[in-house]
Write a protein that holds these residues in place. Structure first.
Motif, mmCIF file in Angstrom:
data_model
loop_
_atom_site.group_PDB
_atom_site.id
_atom_site.type_symbol
_atom_site.label_atom_id
_atom_site.label_comp_id
_atom_site.label_asym_id
_atom_site.label_seq_id
_atom_site.Cartn_x
_atom_site.Cartn_y
_atom_site.Cartn_z
ATOM 1 N N LEU A 187 0.812 -1.315 -0.100
ATOM 2 C CA LEU A 187 0.009 -0.050 -0.057
ATOM 3 C C LEU A 187 0.791 1.316 0.169
ATOM 4 C CD1 LEU A 187 -2.700 -0.920 2.739
ATOM 5 C CD2 LEU A 187 -3.111 -0.578 0.034
ATOM 6 N N LYS A 188 2.187 1.129 0.702
ATOM 7 C CA LYS A 188 2.849 2.421 0.866
ATOM 8 C C LYS A 188 3.547 2.578 -0.671
ATOM 9 C CE LYS A 188 3.834 1.676 5.711
ATOM 10 N NZ LYS A 188 4.898 1.323 6.602
ATOM 11 N N GLN A 189 3.732 1.637 -1.501
ATOM 12 C CA GLN A 189 4.504 1.704 -2.760
ATOM 13 C C GLN A 189 3.931 2.767 -3.805
ATOM 14 O OE1 GLN A 189 5.612 -2.118 -4.197
ATOM 15 N NE2 GLN A 189 6.510 -2.824 -2.513
ATOM 16 N N ASP A 190 4.677 3.446 -4.402
ATOM 17 C CA ASP A 190 4.166 4.188 -5.447
ATOM 18 C C ASP A 190 3.734 3.365 -6.756
ATOM 19 O OD1 ASP A 190 4.667 6.626 -4.127
ATOM 20 O OD2 ASP A 190 6.777 6.793 -4.824
ATOM 21 N N ARG A 191 2.717 3.542 -7.215
ATOM 22 C CA ARG A 191 2.103 2.824 -8.616
ATOM 23 C C ARG A 191 1.973 3.829 -9.585
ATOM 24 N NH1 ARG A 191 -1.943 1.779 -4.660
ATOM 25 N NH2 ARG A 191 -3.486 2.888 -5.742
ATOM 26 N N PRO A 192 2.358 3.317 -10.846
ATOM 27 C CA PRO A 192 2.257 4.076 -12.141
ATOM 28 C C PRO A 192 0.934 4.784 -12.386
ATOM 29 C CG PRO A 192 2.857 2.032 -12.555
ATOM 30 C CD PRO A 192 2.687 1.835 -11.251
ATOM 31 N N GLY A 194 -2.670 5.911 -12.909
ATOM 32 C CA GLY A 194 -4.006 5.159 -13.527
ATOM 33 C C GLY A 194 -3.906 3.959 -13.280
ATOM 34 N N THR A 195 -2.990 3.321 -12.410
ATOM 35 C CA THR A 195 -3.166 1.749 -11.950
ATOM 36 C C THR A 195 -3.632 1.636 -10.746
ATOM 37 O OG1 THR A 195 -0.886 1.566 -12.911
ATOM 38 C CG2 THR A 195 -1.518 -0.141 -11.242
ATOM 39 N N LEU A 196 -4.464 0.481 -10.962
ATOM 40 C CA LEU A 196 -5.458 0.210 -9.721
ATOM 41 C C LEU A 196 -4.709 -0.826 -9.060
ATOM 42 C CD1 LEU A 196 -8.840 -0.032 -11.669
ATOM 43 C CD2 LEU A 196 -8.320 1.726 -10.061
ATOM 44 N N LEU A 197 -4.941 -0.844 -7.627
ATOM 45 C CA LEU A 197 -4.434 -2.224 -6.835
ATOM 46 C C LEU A 197 -5.747 -2.788 -6.438
ATOM 47 C CD1 LEU A 197 -2.471 -3.538 -5.067
ATOM 48 C CD2 LEU A 197 -2.965 -1.998 -3.255
ATOM 49 N N ASN A 198 -5.791 -3.971 -6.850
ATOM 50 C CA ASN A 198 -7.071 -4.662 -6.832
ATOM 51 C C ASN A 198 -6.675 -5.658 -5.366
ATOM 52 O OD1 ASN A 198 -8.437 -3.839 -9.033
ATOM 53 N ND2 ASN A 198 -6.595 -4.398 -9.849
ATOM 54 N N VAL A 199 -7.651 -5.778 -4.443
ATOM 55 C CA VAL A 199 -7.909 -6.602 -3.436
ATOM 56 C C VAL A 199 -9.066 -7.526 -3.461
ATOM 57 C CG1 VAL A 199 -7.796 -6.869 -0.975
ATOM 58 C CG2 VAL A 199 -6.745 -4.950 -1.848
ATOM 59 N N ALA A 200 -9.032 -8.748 -3.690
ATOM 60 C CA ALA A 200 -10.255 -9.811 -3.776
ATOM 61 C C ALA A 200 -10.142 -10.781 -2.842
ATOM 62 C CB ALA A 200 -10.073 -10.483 -5.049
ATOM 63 N N LEU A 293 -12.407 -5.197 -4.454
ATOM 64 C CA LEU A 293 -12.066 -4.031 -4.151
ATOM 65 C C LEU A 293 -10.774 -3.222 -4.800
ATOM 66 C CD1 LEU A 293 -13.242 -1.388 -2.358
ATOM 67 C CD2 LEU A 293 -11.340 -2.111 -0.699
ATOM 68 N N SER A 294 -11.178 -2.271 -5.727
ATOM 69 C CA SER A 294 -10.173 -1.613 -6.440
ATOM 70 C C SER A 294 -9.923 -0.286 -6.304
ATOM 71 C CB SER A 294 -10.737 -1.749 -7.945
ATOM 72 O OG SER A 294 -10.890 -2.831 -8.492
ATOM 73 N N ILE A 295 -8.579 -0.238 -5.769
ATOM 74 C CA ILE A 295 -8.337 1.155 -5.127
ATOM 75 C C ILE A 295 -7.458 1.898 -6.213
ATOM 76 C CG2 ILE A 295 -6.817 1.960 -3.383
ATOM 77 C CD1 ILE A 295 -7.166 -0.898 -1.944
ATOM 78 N N ARG A 296 -8.206 3.101 -6.255
ATOM 79 C CA ARG A 296 -7.583 3.910 -7.576
ATOM 80 C C ARG A 296 -6.651 5.002 -6.822
ATOM 81 N NH1 ARG A 296 -8.556 4.975 -12.504
ATOM 82 N NH2 ARG A 296 -10.560 3.793 -12.366
ATOM 83 N N GLY A 297 -7.062 5.264 -5.553
ATOM 84 C CA GLY A 297 -6.398 6.534 -4.814
ATOM 85 C C GLY A 297 -5.317 5.926 -3.893
ATOM 86 N N ARG A 298 -4.950 6.908 -2.873
ATOM 87 C CA ARG A 298 -3.690 6.439 -1.917
ATOM 88 C C ARG A 298 -4.327 5.795 -0.430
ATOM 89 N NH1 ARG A 298 0.870 4.922 -3.263
ATOM 90 N NH2 ARG A 298 1.437 5.743 -1.257
ATOM 91 N N LEU A 299 -5.419 5.275 -0.485
ATOM 92 C CA LEU A 299 -5.888 4.572 0.621
ATOM 93 C C LEU A 299 -5.035 3.358 1.011
ATOM 94 C CD1 LEU A 299 -8.552 4.281 2.382
ATOM 95 C CD2 LEU A 299 -9.114 2.337 0.995
ATOM 96 N N ILE A 300 -4.492 3.736 2.481
ATOM 97 C CA ILE A 300 -3.647 2.921 3.185
ATOM 98 C C ILE A 300 -3.989 2.303 4.353
ATOM 99 C CG2 ILE A 300 -1.635 4.144 1.953
ATOM 100 C CD1 ILE A 300 -1.286 5.535 4.737
ATOM 101 N N ASP A 301 -5.312 2.223 4.734
ATOM 102 C CA ASP A 301 -5.688 1.738 5.937
ATOM 103 C C ASP A 301 -6.175 0.327 5.644
ATOM 104 O OD1 ASP A 301 -7.299 0.875 8.074
ATOM 105 O OD2 ASP A 301 -8.070 3.017 8.407
ATOM 106 N N VAL A 302 -5.031 -0.600 6.313
ATOM 107 C CA VAL A 302 -5.297 -1.919 5.971
ATOM 108 C C VAL A 302 -6.552 -2.633 6.473
ATOM 109 C CG1 VAL A 302 -4.379 -4.121 6.456
ATOM 110 C CG2 VAL A 302 -2.761 -2.243 5.893
#
Length: 329
Positions: A187-192, A194-200, A293-302
């Motif tokens: 969650l702390k890592q920078d992403r390119p 427009g990239t989504l981090l997906n949690v299923a 859950l697809s995360i577009r922003g900088r949500l970091i609350d695990v």
């Protein structure tokens, strides 16, 4: 006043001098033998050993250090510093070792640290350095002696054990411990852009009933089958799968769009629903319910993320199971 020694006195003095000479010869032989013993002992020890003065000049070293570490003869090393051996030691690395030596001289005593060393055979090995200062009569450091222990295999074993501690023994995928360690860092890592981090979060439907009907060995095989299916679908995404509960898995992966994220989790759901959960049991299909859950922003609350993905998964359960419920934040 008597100035000449008598014959007897001369004889006694001569005998005394001869005795001193014999004692000196014995001591000299003992010192020579002890030096030879120490030299042979140090050269026989398979671990590299070296002695430097305060200026970083090598005064002594053994064969293991000269041949195995630097690939040189002793006479090519002694009376030189690492800065005089640029073909063997890059200047930047020589400076790092010099700084470690200076730290030891500033705080005399012992110094222990690990370092990766490129040896004369071209291979990199991990060494534990044990260094200690040499003091003069006034108690001031005038040099240091060091011994290097090869801990490459030990470090590899430790790494293997650490890796095993992060794997689920049954399915071979990452376990909850690994998830708890890796997810916050991800969650702390920078992403390119427009990239989504997906949690299923994926839960096997009616798994208790499956176990009660077919037995726990079949249940174990089903868990392995589900884990393998998820892994196969994640190959091209560089994603990770974790077994975070009895029949519950979590997958983390990156995508460039919401539609691709949903397609992947739907593909996993479809593959599991259409293949046998156990090769030994006919008509043993299982289904899964997934909250994506697809995360577009900088949500970091695990906890918040896990709670929301879990809520989506239970929503899939309540709406009939064998479904994926998706949300983007």
């Amino acid at each position: 006043m008597k100035t000449e020694l008598s014959y007897q006195e001369l004889k006694e003095k001569l005998q005394h001098l001869e005795q001193k000479a014999r004692t000196a010869d014995i001591l000299s032989n003992q010192i020579f033998e002890e030096r030879q013993f120490l030299k042979i002992l140090i050269d026989t020890i398979p671990s590299p050993i070296f002695h430097k003065d305060r200026e970083g000049i090598y005064r002594h070293c053994n064969e293991a250090f000269s041949k195995d570490i630097l690939g040189l003869c002793k006479n090519q090393i002694l009376d030189k510093s690492l800065f005089d051996l640029p073909d063997k030691i890059p200047r930047k690395l020589a400076q790092l070792y010099r700084e470690k030596d200076l730290e030891l001289f500033e705080s005399p005593g012992t110094q222990v640290y690990k370092s990766t060393v490129k040896c004369s055979d071209g291979k990199e090995r991990i060494y534990q350095f044990y260094k200690s200062t040499i003091l003069n009569e006034a108690g001031k450091p005038v040099g240091l002696v060091g011994i290097m222990l090869d801990i490459t295999h030990l470090e590899k074993k430790n790494a293997d054990l650490e890796s095993l501690s992060y794997l689920d023994a049954l399915t071979g995928v990452f376990n909850r411990r690994k998830f708890d360690a890796a997810f916050p860092e991800l969650l702390k890592q920078d992403r390119p852009a427009g990239t989504l981090l997906n949690v299923a979060i994926i839960d096997i439907d009616h798994f208790k009933t499956f176990n009660d009907t077919h037995g726990h060995p079949a249940g174990d095989e089903a868990l392995k089958c589900v884990a393998l299916t998820i892994q196969q679908n994640l190959v091209k995404t560089d994603g990770s799968v974790f077994r975070i509960g009895g029949e519950e898995f979590c997958i983390l992966y990156l995508t460039s769009s919401e539609s691709i994220a949903l397609q992947l989790t739907e593909k996993i759901r479809g593959d599991i629903a259409t293949q046998p959960a156990s090769s030994a049991i006919s008509n043993s299909q299982l289904t899964i319910s997934a909250g994506l859950l697809s995360i577009r922003g900088r949500l970091i609350d695990v906890k918040q993320i896990h709670r929301e993905a879990d809520r989506l998964m239970y929503q899939a359960k309540r709406s009939g199971r064998n479904k994926v419920v998706h949300k983007t934040v």
